[in-house]
Design an enzyme around this catalytic site. Structure first.
Site, mmCIF file in Angstrom:
data_model
loop_
_atom_site.group_PDB
_atom_site.id
_atom_site.type_symbol
_atom_site.label_atom_id
_atom_site.label_comp_id
_atom_site.label_asym_id
_atom_site.label_seq_id
_atom_site.Cartn_x
_atom_site.Cartn_y
_atom_site.Cartn_z
ATOM 1 N N ASP A 183 0.851 -1.187 0.000
ATOM 2 C CA ASP A 183 0.000 0.000 0.000
ATOM 3 C C ASP A 183 0.885 1.235 0.000
ATOM 4 O O ASP A 183 2.088 1.149 -0.270
ATOM 5 C CB ASP A 183 -0.901 -0.029 1.248
ATOM 6 N N HIS A 214 -3.836 6.330 3.295
ATOM 7 C CA HIS A 214 -4.444 5.042 2.958
ATOM 8 C C HIS A 214 -3.735 3.877 3.644
ATOM 9 O O HIS A 214 -4.367 3.033 4.282
ATOM 10 C CB HIS A 214 -4.453 4.856 1.447
ATOM 11 N N SER A 362 -11.451 -0.817 0.240
ATOM 12 C CA SER A 362 -10.091 -0.953 0.776
ATOM 13 C C SER A 362 -10.128 -1.417 2.220
ATOM 14 O O SER A 362 -9.346 -2.288 2.636
ATOM 15 C CB SER A 362 -9.356 0.396 0.707
#
Length: 443
Positions: A183, A214, A362
């Site tokens: 990620d 994120h 996600s």
């Protein structure tokens, strides 16, 4: 689109935010509330991929290589110079510029990034290079996007409501399991993640490793510390996180990756003995990544991918056979092998020692990766087909017990352990195991 929340909902939202702020003793920020300076501090420049190709060169047979113990770099590779010369010769012959390279011993290839400098069409250049006996294959560099959303926050619905985490802790916590989070960067000194990240690696040249929104949020859902008196608790708080930065944060909190950065991170993860790989991102099918995923599946590694609702097949890698594809509860038209997990109004960790409310598949995928860590602790030698057979779901379509849906974690753990820590009810017409046929080609 959602309508504006009623007054009661607004007060509930602000009340919940205030309560979390008080218990944490720290500030909460949302993506929309961050000021411009903070956004610039974590924004990275996108690696240029225009008119660039990935050229794979054959490596010698591993038995004859002096660097068979290689695990992710060129430091111990005494044959690098010779392969580099071959790549330079190819570049000169075909009017290309050689930029960078990375070994992929898992696939027995070297991966070289070359930039087109002539007016030859991309398709023609790829065809020409593919005919060279030294070249394994040639492909474009694809772009992948994290499957997060920046919608206004609505009242939070903690996963504890659905998965009864307090009771789950009595059965498993993810102890001795390694989860690779491929990620953007994870803030490893975040108070809810301190000590949880056992290794971090940066696979984006030219950009320093930084904690980004994120990656930090995904890691928090999986493994935030439990019982420390602040913030949240991860699904598997005793899990060891391997934070592999293959994505970068762009303006407006968008997160991007590409074939080369993801390939480097996947290759590295496969050499490190991980049990679970979380890929909360989506893009087009990619030959390099497909082969690396197949190598992971053949090693019994659990790959979790986030579905992209904008793509008919859910996007890649979620669409790849053997990957545990995950959607959030708002996704419609689910296929029979899609898992559904909480993915709306999720509180999680954020850069700057903060917490955010987030939404998107996600974070649904991160929930499933946490669950996979629990199952890996309980049955470390279980095949991927057996793991899929052990999963208990509540179908989205109640008239069809064979369609996938919301994962019932308690019933799944009961099926695996035969212990009644949080649920003693197993498969009923509204709760059944997933079909295992998806893994038939990957023993």
């Amino acid at each position: 689109m959602r309508g504006k929340p009623h007054g009661t909902r607004l007060w509930l939202r602000f009340g919940l935010a205030a309560l979390l702020a008080l218990t944490a003793g720290l500030n909460i920020s949302t993506a929309s509330a961050r000021n411009d300076n903070e956004a610039e501090a974590v924004t990275q420049k996108e690696p240029e991929a225009k008119r660039r190709l990935l050229v794979m060169l054959h490596l010698p047979t591993p038995h004859f290589r002096p660097d068979v113990s290689y695990s992710g770099g060129y430091a111990n590779d005494v044959s690098r110079t010779a392969r580099r010369r071959i790549a330079e010769e190819l570049a000169r012959t075909h009017g290309l510029k050689l930029l960078e390279d990375w070994p992929m011993p898992v696939l027995n290839v070297d991966c070289f990034v070359m930039e087109e400098t002539e007016t030859t069409s991309e398709a023609q250049m790829m065809e020409t290079l593919s005919k060279d006996a030294r070249v394994a294959w040639v492909q474009t560099i694809n772009t992948f996007d994290a499957q997060a959303k920046n919608d206004p926050l609505f009242p939070v619905q903690p996963v504890n409501k659905y998965w009864q985490l307090d009771d789950v802790r009595k059965i498993a916590t993810g102890r001795n399991v390694v989860v690779a989070v491929i990620d953007s960067g994870v803030e490893i000194k975040h108070p809810d993640l301190a000590g949880q990240v056992t290794l971090n690696q940066n696979f984006i040249d030219g950009n320093p490793y930084v904690g980004e929104t994120h990656g930090t949020g995904v890691a928090g859902v999986i493994a935030a510390r439990a019982g420390n008196g602040i913030g949240i608790e991860g699904i598997a708080p005793d899990t060891h996180v391997m934070a592999l930065r293959a994505c970068w944060q762009e303006p407006e909190n968008k997160t991007r990756c590409n074939s080369f950065t993801l390939g480097k991170a996947l290759n590295f993860a496969l050499t490190q003995g991980v049990q679970v790989i979380n890929m909360s991102l989506s893009g087009p099918p990619d030959r390099l990544l497909k082969q690396l995923l197949d190598a992971a599946i053949s090693r019994n590694i659990k790959i979790v991918g986030a579905m992209d609702p904008k793509r008919a097949d859910g996007g890649f890698p979620a669409s790849h056979p053997g990957v545990f594809a995950v959607a959030d509860s708002k996704t419609t038209q689910l296929a029979s092998d899609i898992l559904v997990a909480p993915g709306r109004d999720i509180p999680t960790t954020a850069p700057g020692a903060r917490w955010n409310f987030v939404s998107g598949s996600s974070y649904s995928a991160a929930h499933i990766s946490g669950m996979m860590a629990l199952l890996s602790e309980l049955k470390p030698s279980a095949s991927l087909a057996q793991v899929r057979a052990d999963l208990v779901v509540n179908p989205v379509n109640q008239s069809d017990a064979n369609i996938s849906g919301q994962v019932n974690l308690c019933a799944t753990l009961h099926r695996v352990t035969h212990k009644c820590a949080c649920s003693c009810q197993l498969a009923t017409p509204a709760a059944s195991a997933l079909p295992s046929t998806t893994l038939a080609t990957h023993p």
